[in-house]
Enzyme design. Structure first.
Site, short mmCIF file in Angstrom:
data_model
loop_
_atom_site.label_atom_id
_atom_site.label_comp_id
_atom_site.label_asym_id
_atom_site.label_seq_id
_atom_site.Cartn_x
_atom_site.Cartn_y
_atom_site.Cartn_z
N ARG A 126 30.08 37.64 37.50
CA ARG A 126 31.29 38.32 37.00
C ARG A 126 31.15 38.78 35.53
O ARG A 126 32.12 38.81 34.78
CB ARG A 126 32.53 37.43 37.10
CG ARG A 126 32.91 37.02 38.49
CD ARG A 126 33.36 38.22 39.33
NE ARG A 126 34.08 37.78 40.51
CZ ARG A 126 33.48 37.44 41.66
NH1 ARG A 126 32.16 37.51 41.77
NH2 ARG A 126 34.20 37.04 42.69
N GLU A 138 38.90 35.35 34.49
CA GLU A 138 38.13 36.44 35.11
C GLU A 138 38.84 37.77 34.83
O GLU A 138 38.20 38.78 34.60
CB GLU A 138 38.02 36.23 36.62
CG GLU A 138 37.34 37.43 37.27
CD GLU A 138 37.06 37.28 38.75
OE1 GLU A 138 36.72 36.17 39.19
OE2 GLU A 138 37.16 38.29 39.46
N SER A 194 41.35 36.69 41.84
CA SER A 194 41.00 35.42 41.20
C SER A 194 41.34 35.48 39.72
O SER A 194 40.90 36.39 39.02
CB SER A 194 39.51 35.13 41.35
OG SER A 194 39.19 34.90 42.70
N1 EPU Z 1 39.79 25.34 47.22
C1 EPU Z 1 40.67 24.29 47.17
N2 EPU Z 1 41.98 24.54 46.90
C2 EPU Z 1 42.45 25.82 46.66
C3 EPU Z 1 41.52 26.89 46.72
C4 EPU Z 1 40.21 26.62 47.00
O1 EPU Z 1 40.29 23.14 47.35
O2 EPU Z 1 43.64 25.98 46.40
C5 EPU Z 1 38.37 25.07 47.55
C6 EPU Z 1 37.99 25.69 48.90
O3 EPU Z 1 38.28 24.81 49.96
C7 EPU Z 1 36.51 25.92 48.72
C8 EPU Z 1 36.36 26.22 47.23
O4 EPU Z 1 37.54 25.72 46.59
O5 EPU Z 1 35.78 24.74 48.99
C9 EPU Z 1 36.19 27.71 46.93
O6 EPU Z 1 37.31 28.45 47.43
P1 EPU Z 1 37.13 29.85 48.18
O7 EPU Z 1 36.15 29.68 49.31
O8 EPU Z 1 38.49 30.35 48.51
O9 EPU Z 1 36.43 30.81 47.16
P2 EPU Z 1 36.69 31.03 45.60
O10 EPU Z 1 35.52 30.48 44.87
O11 EPU Z 1 38.04 30.59 45.18
C10 EPU Z 1 35.45 33.33 45.44
C11 EPU Z 1 35.70 34.54 44.61
C12 EPU Z 1 36.63 35.49 45.34
C13 EPU Z 1 36.04 35.84 46.70
C14 EPU Z 1 35.82 34.56 47.49
C15 EPU Z 1 35.15 34.80 48.83
C16 EPU Z 1 35.61 33.84 42.25
C17 EPU Z 1 36.38 33.44 41.05
N3 EPU Z 1 36.33 34.15 43.34
O12 EPU Z 1 36.68 32.64 45.55
O13 EPU Z 1 36.70 36.69 44.57
O14 EPU Z 1 36.90 36.71 47.42
O15 EPU Z 1 34.96 33.68 46.73
O16 EPU Z 1 33.81 35.12 48.65
O17 EPU Z 1 34.37 33.90 42.19
C18 EPU Z 1 37.97 37.83 42.89
O18 EPU Z 1 36.97 37.76 42.19
O19 EPU Z 1 39.04 38.39 42.49
C19 EPU Z 1 37.94 37.23 44.22
C20 EPU Z 1 39.01 37.20 44.98
#
Ligand code: EPU
Length: 314
Positions: free
Chosen positions: A181, A302, A232
């Site tokens: 990012r 972000e 995010s």
């Molecule tokens: N989790 C929790 N509680 C929550 C949310 C998440 O425990 O309320 C846990 C999930 O269970 C999982 C981990 O945290 O084990 C990661 O969550 P998730 O798979 O939803 O992915 P993320 O890291 O929150 C990232 C990107 C998103 C992208 C998704 C899917 C970042 C900051 N965000 O989300 O990108 O869509 O992966 O690949 O890197 C964006 O950048 O705007 C964005 C939406």
């Protein structure tokens, strides 16, 4: 976001841009979060050529300007944005399936998710990860947008840049110093504007790509809230997840004014219709403070904060 020199000659702007120039224009409708104050001046840009000419003119005039693409990754202050906002609607997309590898060239205001879906329908793979991304190609180049293991750094061949001092340039991907990012163009007054980008694709079948895309879109629908938000809010810290930390700190569902940390995903902050940027900023402070106190982890934004903020607000 680009912020240039402070002087602003309103009469000169009016005589240069005539009826195209909107004054005190509300920016909220141009943001995914549907909030934020007005731009002093707003100009809609329709082609990358127009973007280059306009940016060049504003630089020469010493006028502050900010580029707004899809408005999906920004929080605009309630006091709005000083100077000129260029609303980037330069959207031309050209596929070159005969090249090896096949390529797509897009103006920076093209919607990135729509581009990914178009590529898929032509049997061109490589962008399935981007199908649900709401922002523009230019925003994705600057912020190294990513999802589902893919990111812009993995697809970009070359970006056409207008540099304030060095003029028009073609930057190969290495020059953008991509990291998670992050790029060389992000959050610094680099004085450079992305005009267009050429991305590498691969030959595949429309059916296979659609299956992959549908899996990603279903994951998003299951894990990410619909409605007005900035995507995010924080970057994921090394070896952890911002959403998990905010969740474990007990903050999911917390409301301040009209803004709420999503009950579904801790890293999404929602506008329920009446939120102000001040409400969202208060939630940002709360999440940062609570996660730091509870886990000793400093969350980094972000999204970008645009416009006028009192320095102690940020
Ligand atoms: N989790 C929790 N509680 C929550 C949310 C998440 O425990 O309320 C846990 C999930 O269970 C999982 C981990 O945290 O084990 C990661 O969550 P998730 O798979 O939803 O992915 P993320 O890291 O929150 C990232 C990107 C998103 C992208 C998704 C899917 C970042 C900051 N965000 O989300 O990108 O869509 O992966 O690949 O890197 C964006 O950048 O705007 C964005 C939406």
């Amino acid at each position: 976001m680009l912020t240039m020199a402070p002087s602003l000659d309103a009469d000169r702007l009016r005589s240069q841009f005539g009826g195209r120039l909107q004054e005190q224009a509300s920016l909220a409708p141009y943001t995914a979060a549907r909030l934020g104050g007005p731009a002093d001046f707003l100009l809609t840009i329709r082609t990358s050529e127009e973007l280059a000419v306009t940016a060049g003119w504003l630089w020469a005039a010493g006028t502050t300007f900010t580029i707004l693409g899809g408005g999906s990754n920004v929080l605009i202050s309630d006091d709005g944005v000083r100077g000129v906002v260029l609303l980037n609607r330069a959207r031309q997309v050209v596929f070159e399936p005969g090249e090896e590898p096949p390529l797509v060239s897009a103006e920076s205001g093209a919607n990135f998710g729509a581009l990914a879906r178009q590529a898929a329908s032509k049997g061109l793979a490589g962008l399935a990860w981007a199908a649900g991304i709401p922002g523009t190609v230019g925003g994705a180049v600057v912020g190294n947008a990513g999802a589902h293991g893919g990111d812009m750094a993995g697809n970009l061949l070359v970006a056409e840049i207008l540099h304030r001092v060095e003029g028009r340039q073609r930057w190969r991907v290495e020059r953008l110093d991509y990291a998670y990012r992050h790029s060389r163009l992000k959050r610094r007054s680099q004085e450079a504007v992305v005009l267009s980008a050429t991305l590498k694709l691969e030959h595949s079948s429309a059916r296979l790509i659609k299956e992959e895309m549908d899996r990603y879109l279903a994951f998003r629908r299951r894990t990410q809230p619909p409605g007005a938000s900035m995507g995010s809010m924080f970057k994921n810290p090394v070896d952890d997840f911002a959403g998990r930390l905010i969740d474990a700190a007990g903050l999911k569902g917390t409301r301040i004014g009209g803004a709420q940390i999503s009950p579904l995903h801790g890293n999404f902050f929602l506008n329920h219709g009446e939120a102000t940027a001040t409400d969202v900023l208060a939630l940002i402070h709360l999440a940062r403070t609570r996660v730091l106190e509870t886990f000793g982890v400093k969350l980094e934004l972000e999204i970008e904060l645009l416009g006028d903020w009192a320095s102690d607000e940020k």
